[in-house]
Design an enzyme around this catalytic site. Structure first.
Site, PDB file in Angstrom:
ATOM      1  N   PRO A   2      -7.589  70.023 -72.982  1.00  0.00           N
ATOM      2  CA  PRO A   2      -7.340  71.384 -72.470  1.00  0.00           C
ATOM      3  C   PRO A   2      -5.853  71.705 -72.498  1.00  0.00           C
ATOM      4  O   PRO A   2      -5.026  70.880 -72.138  1.00  0.00           O
ATOM      5  CB  PRO A   2      -7.840  71.320 -71.025  1.00  0.00           C
ATOM      6  N   GLU A   3      -5.544  72.893 -72.969  1.00  0.00           N
ATOM      7  CA  GLU A   3      -4.172  73.355 -72.966  1.00  0.00           C
ATOM      8  C   GLU A   3      -4.024  74.424 -71.877  1.00  0.00           C
ATOM      9  O   GLU A   3      -4.967  74.692 -71.141  1.00  0.00           O
ATOM     10  CB  GLU A   3      -3.801  73.907 -74.352  1.00  0.00           C
ATOM     11  N   ARG A  41     -14.256  60.425 -70.273  1.00  0.00           N
ATOM     12  CA  ARG A  41     -13.331  59.379 -70.721  1.00  0.00           C
ATOM     13  C   ARG A  41     -12.440  58.825 -69.612  1.00  0.00           C
ATOM     14  O   ARG A  41     -11.687  57.897 -69.822  1.00  0.00           O
ATOM     15  CB  ARG A  41     -12.499  59.890 -71.905  1.00  0.00           C
TER      16      ARG A  41
END
Ligand SMILES: [Zn+2]
Length: 269
Positions: free
Chosen positions: A2-3, A112
């Site tokens: 995500p940016e 993750r």
């Protein structure tokens, strides 16, 4: 990963759902998160949910106070998501932590497990080191000063979080296409006019992406579990060999610092 626009989307969507709610408890299911002083969170009220850099910040206060005194900070990293869950809904599978509220809860899902959840007493501690690209602080002049005489190619320069915060691989490529700047150019070699164009592109591309709730990619989902709508607007990212929407030439892909860079050799000369 995500940016800025994706994290902004999460914060904007969570805020109206949880602002004003009291935290009953913080349940940590994944030991890798540490315990995050979870006892201190219980009984506080959420004043607001906002973005700081690429982090989601829950401003917390005790009693009826209106100034935040505790900050719960979530970094989503690669695959983290914050999902709003109603009282009558089951918890999503593999939630690493859950913030149980007086109504509903927020689940931190992260396959993750690179995401982090931390608690700060001081807002200054969590402020990012780079400049917030959508703040008033980032003027064209400030951008020129940041670029300085850097010999680093502009594309990897844009990813440096100690310069601008929140710009990642997708938006760096889109910004350079919008500004018509070759990603291989030295950051410090841009003319004043090019810096002004880059400044405009940074702000317009990020704002547009926020309006679209970010970009669809495999792991990002917003607070309600939907994907972003910016993907169909991508001009170069992920479009190798496809025609440029501006000049019709082929979009190229090169590798810079082990990351793909997509650009149009025709438009970004
Ligand atoms: Zn082109």
């Amino acid at each position: 990963m995500p940016e800025l626009p994706e994290v902004e989307t999460v914060a904007r969507q969570l805020d109206p759902l949880v602002a004003g709610r009291r935290i009953a408890r913080l349940v940590i299911r994944d030991r890798k998160l540490g315990h995050a002083d979870r006892g201190r969170v219980a009984g506080t009220r959420i004043l607001a949910v906002r973005r700081s850099g690429k982090q989601v910040v829950f401003d917390l206060a005790r009693g009826r106070r209106r100034t935040p005194e505790l900050f719960l900070v979530v970094h989503l990293r690669m695959t983290g998501r914050l999902l709003w869950v109603g009282d009558d809904e089951p918890s999503p599978p593999r939630a690493r932590a859950e913030l149980v509220l007086d109504r509903g809860r927020v689940a931190f899902v992260d396959t993750r497990r690179f995401g982090t959840l931390r608690l700060f007493d001081d807002a200054g501690e969590l402020a990012p080191h780079g400049v917030e690209p959508l703040s008033d602080e980032l003027t064209a002049g400030r951008l020129a000063a940041l670029l300085g005489r850097s010999g680093q190619p502009i594309k990897p320069w844009l990813l440096r979080q100690d310069r601008l915060v929140g710009v990642g691989n997708i938006y760096a490529a889109e910004i350079l296409f919008a500004a018509r700047v070759d990603p291989r150019r030295a950051a410090g070699s841009l003319s004043r006019a090019e810096v002004r164009g880059l400044h405009r592109a940074i702000r317009s591309v990020l704002r547009r992406a926020i309006e679209c709730c970010g970009t669809t990619f495999s792991d990002f989902q917003d607070a309600r579990g939907r994907s972003g709508g910016f993907a169909r607007l991508l001009a170069v990212y992920g479009r190798e060999d496809e025609p440029c929407r501006r000049c019709g030439g082929s979009i190229a892909r090169i590798v810079q610092q082990q990351r793909s860079t997509f650009f149009c050799p025709g438009c970004q000369g």
